[in-house]
Design a protein around this motif. Structure first.
Motif, PDB file in Angstrom:
ATOM      1  N   ALA A 104      21.904 -30.596  24.738  1.00  0.00           N
ATOM      2  CA  ALA A 104      22.892 -31.483  25.009  1.00  0.00           C
ATOM      3  C   ALA A 104      23.797 -31.813  25.532  1.00  0.00           C
ATOM      4  CB  ALA A 104      23.312 -31.042  23.669  1.00  0.00           C
ATOM      5  N   VAL A 105      24.119 -30.443  26.723  1.00  0.00           N
ATOM      6  CA  VAL A 105      24.175 -31.570  27.543  1.00  0.00           C
ATOM      7  C   VAL A 105      23.911 -32.003  28.915  1.00  0.00           C
ATOM      8  CG1 VAL A 105      25.927 -29.737  29.920  1.00  0.00           C
ATOM      9  CG2 VAL A 105      26.221 -29.775  27.706  1.00  0.00           C
ATOM     10  N   SER A 138      23.141 -39.332  25.216  1.00  0.00           N
ATOM     11  CA  SER A 138      23.698 -38.985  24.746  1.00  0.00           C
ATOM     12  C   SER A 138      22.857 -38.057  23.990  1.00  0.00           C
ATOM     13  CB  SER A 138      24.731 -39.459  23.697  1.00  0.00           C
ATOM     14  OG  SER A 138      24.170 -40.678  23.030  1.00  0.00           O
ATOM     15  N   ALA A 139      23.480 -36.817  22.936  1.00  0.00           N
ATOM     16  CA  ALA A 139      22.421 -36.109  22.041  1.00  0.00           C
ATOM     17  C   ALA A 139      23.464 -36.312  20.600  1.00  0.00           C
ATOM     18  CB  ALA A 139      23.000 -34.635  23.256  1.00  0.00           C
ATOM     19  N   ILE A 140      23.045 -35.281  19.699  1.00  0.00           N
ATOM     20  CA  ILE A 140      23.105 -35.377  18.268  1.00  0.00           C
ATOM     21  C   ILE A 140      23.164 -33.970  18.028  1.00  0.00           C
ATOM     22  CG2 ILE A 140      22.402 -35.805  15.789  1.00  0.00           C
ATOM     23  CD1 ILE A 140      22.836 -38.469  16.265  1.00  0.00           C
ATOM     24  N   TYR A 141      23.862 -33.150  17.693  1.00  0.00           N
ATOM     25  CA  TYR A 141      23.567 -31.867  17.322  1.00  0.00           C
ATOM     26  C   TYR A 141      24.124 -31.137  16.438  1.00  0.00           C
ATOM     27  CZ  TYR A 141      22.893 -26.622  19.096  1.00  0.00           C
ATOM     28  OH  TYR A 141      22.865 -25.367  18.920  1.00  0.00           O
ATOM     29  N   ILE A 142      23.004 -31.165  15.146  1.00  0.00           N
ATOM     30  CA  ILE A 142      22.880 -30.961  14.049  1.00  0.00           C
ATOM     31  C   ILE A 142      22.667 -29.197  13.193  1.00  0.00           C
ATOM     32  CG2 ILE A 142      22.163 -31.135  12.011  1.00  0.00           C
ATOM     33  CD1 ILE A 142      20.723 -33.271  12.746  1.00  0.00           C
ATOM     34  N   LEU A 155      18.224 -36.896  22.530  1.00  0.00           N
ATOM     35  CA  LEU A 155      18.530 -36.331  21.799  1.00  0.00           C
ATOM     36  C   LEU A 155      18.545 -35.728  20.971  1.00  0.00           C
ATOM     37  CD1 LEU A 155      16.989 -32.857  22.472  1.00  0.00           C
ATOM     38  CD2 LEU A 155      20.102 -32.068  23.502  1.00  0.00           C
ATOM     39  N   VAL A 156      18.320 -35.118  19.801  1.00  0.00           N
ATOM     40  CA  VAL A 156      18.035 -34.344  18.503  1.00  0.00           C
ATOM     41  C   VAL A 156      17.909 -33.020  18.417  1.00  0.00           C
ATOM     42  CG1 VAL A 156      18.199 -34.508  16.183  1.00  0.00           C
ATOM     43  CG2 VAL A 156      18.502 -37.053  17.500  1.00  0.00           C
ATOM     44  N   VAL A 157      19.467 -32.366  17.881  1.00  0.00           N
ATOM     45  CA  VAL A 157      19.165 -30.486  18.264  1.00  0.00           C
ATOM     46  C   VAL A 157      19.302 -30.187  15.985  1.00  0.00           C
ATOM     47  CG1 VAL A 157      19.558 -28.228  18.770  1.00  0.00           C
ATOM     48  CG2 VAL A 157      19.675 -30.016  20.261  1.00  0.00           C
ATOM     49  N   ILE A 158      18.304 -29.643  15.600  1.00  0.00           N
ATOM     50  CA  ILE A 158      18.507 -28.903  14.870  1.00  0.00           C
ATOM     51  C   ILE A 158      18.768 -27.231  14.616  1.00  0.00           C
ATOM     52  CG2 ILE A 158      17.834 -28.889  12.632  1.00  0.00           C
ATOM     53  CD1 ILE A 158      16.580 -31.425  12.554  1.00  0.00           C
TER      54      ILE A 158
END
Length: 336
Positions: free
Chosen positions: A75-76, A90-94, A168-171
């Motif tokens: 995410a960084v 940018s990132a989305i963190y779920i 980026l999308v992190v789950i």
């Protein structure tokens, strides 16, 4: 209702394209996408440069192996500017488990900004990132049930469009709410398949990386011992394009690439440090001996299945394919 969350849609909503594209156009598009580095050179090499955009990548592993650390690192890292070899997004963190710790994110972000400061000073080019800007570019969502998780995933296309430049999308983790809340496994499979389809479509349409952290579960007996396998069952194995297993090997953390459409199976050691994910420090040779030379990942691959020759062929194919997109810009790797 659950049916409304999982229900199908029109051909357009399912991602069907009225006009096809040539394989050459797909090749050029893929070559122009900058992978997201992990800040471990060996893992990046194993993945072909880093976590790919436009695809779903899954990291599986037991608690404490470093899945959340890796998710925050990515995410960084996704925010590293294009001029420095990064994706510049940018990132989305779920967060499904409540494992995201902002103080830890501060440590990781500070280390990356410091690294870029040193690189910028050497190259004479400003990077424009600060601790505040990095943290501000991580959109954080906490979900408390599988219903919230599915609803949020269905809303992601609109969120990505609204935020702009999401790469980026992190789950973390994708399995948590699905392991105990379903009595009917058939319904669970249908829900998971719908979720996987939505995430794959999002990655392809938005040109971003979807990274899933998955737990492991005891599955079967082999040679008298129970073995660990990724959670959510065998059907879930088709959800991700790239799958990496993280595990302990004699006290060291090891990443094993066991599913990839473009790279042979390989393994690489990595470390979790105060700064974040990094390469494991080299072993100190005994007094009076010379350190071993060669590629650590290829040596590790050979010990798990003799993949060294296959890896060399894969590199050759990769270099040949790169020549097809003549005129492509050569990028500076953030770690060099």
């Amino acid at each position: 209702s659950l049916a409304a969350l999982v229900g199908g849609g029109t051909a357009q909503e399912s991602g069907a394209e009225e006009v096809g594209r040539s394989a050459y156009a797909l090749l050029l598009e893929e070559r122009q996408q900058v992978p997201i580095i992990t800040f471990c050179a060996e893992v990046d090499e194993m993945l072909g440069g880093g976590v790919p955009l436009g695809k779903v990548t899954e990291f599986t592993g037991a608690p404490g192996i470093g899945k959340t650390q890796l998710g925050m690192q990515l995410a960084v890292d996704v925010q590293i500017p294009e001029a420095f070899g990064g994706a510049g997004g940018s990132a989305i963190y779920i967060d499904t488990e409540g494992s995201f710790v902002v103080e830890r994110a501060v440590e990781i972000a500070s280390a990356v900004v410091s690294h870029l400061d040193a690189q910028a000073a050497a190259d004479g080019v400003a990077h424009g990132l600060s601790l505040e800007s990095v943290l501000s570019s991580i959109a954080y969502y906490r979900v408390h049930s599988y219903v919230e998780q599915i609803a949020l995933i269905n809303l992601l296309p609109g969120i990505v469009e609204e935020l702009g430049n999401v790469r980026l999308v992190v789950i973390d983790s994708v399995a948590f709410h699905f392991r105990h809340d379903f009595a009917n496994m058939g319904v669970r499979t249908r829900v998971l398949n719908g979720m996987a389809q939505s995430l794959t479509l999002l990655a392809e349409k938005a040109g971003l990386a979807v990274v899933l952290m998955n737990q492991v579960t005891t599955r079967g007996i082999s040679q008298g011992h129970a073995y660990l396998a990724p959670a959510l069952g065998e059907s879930w194995g088709h959800a991700a394009t790239v799958r990496v297993n993280l595990f302990w090997d004699n006290g060291a953390r090891l990443a094993l690439l066991f599913k990839s459409p473009s790279h042979s199976q390989g393994s690489a050691r990595f470390a979790v440090t105060v700064q974040g994910i990094r390469s494991e420090p080299p072993d100190e040779p005994p007094p009076g001996t010379s350190p071993k030379r060669g590629n650590k990942r290829l040596r590790a691959s050979a010990s798990t299945g003799g993949e060294e020759a296959g890896a060399s062929e894969s590199v050759a194919r990769e270099e040949e394919a790169m020549q097809v997109g003549a005129g492509a810009t050569k990028r500076h790797h953030p770690l060099k």
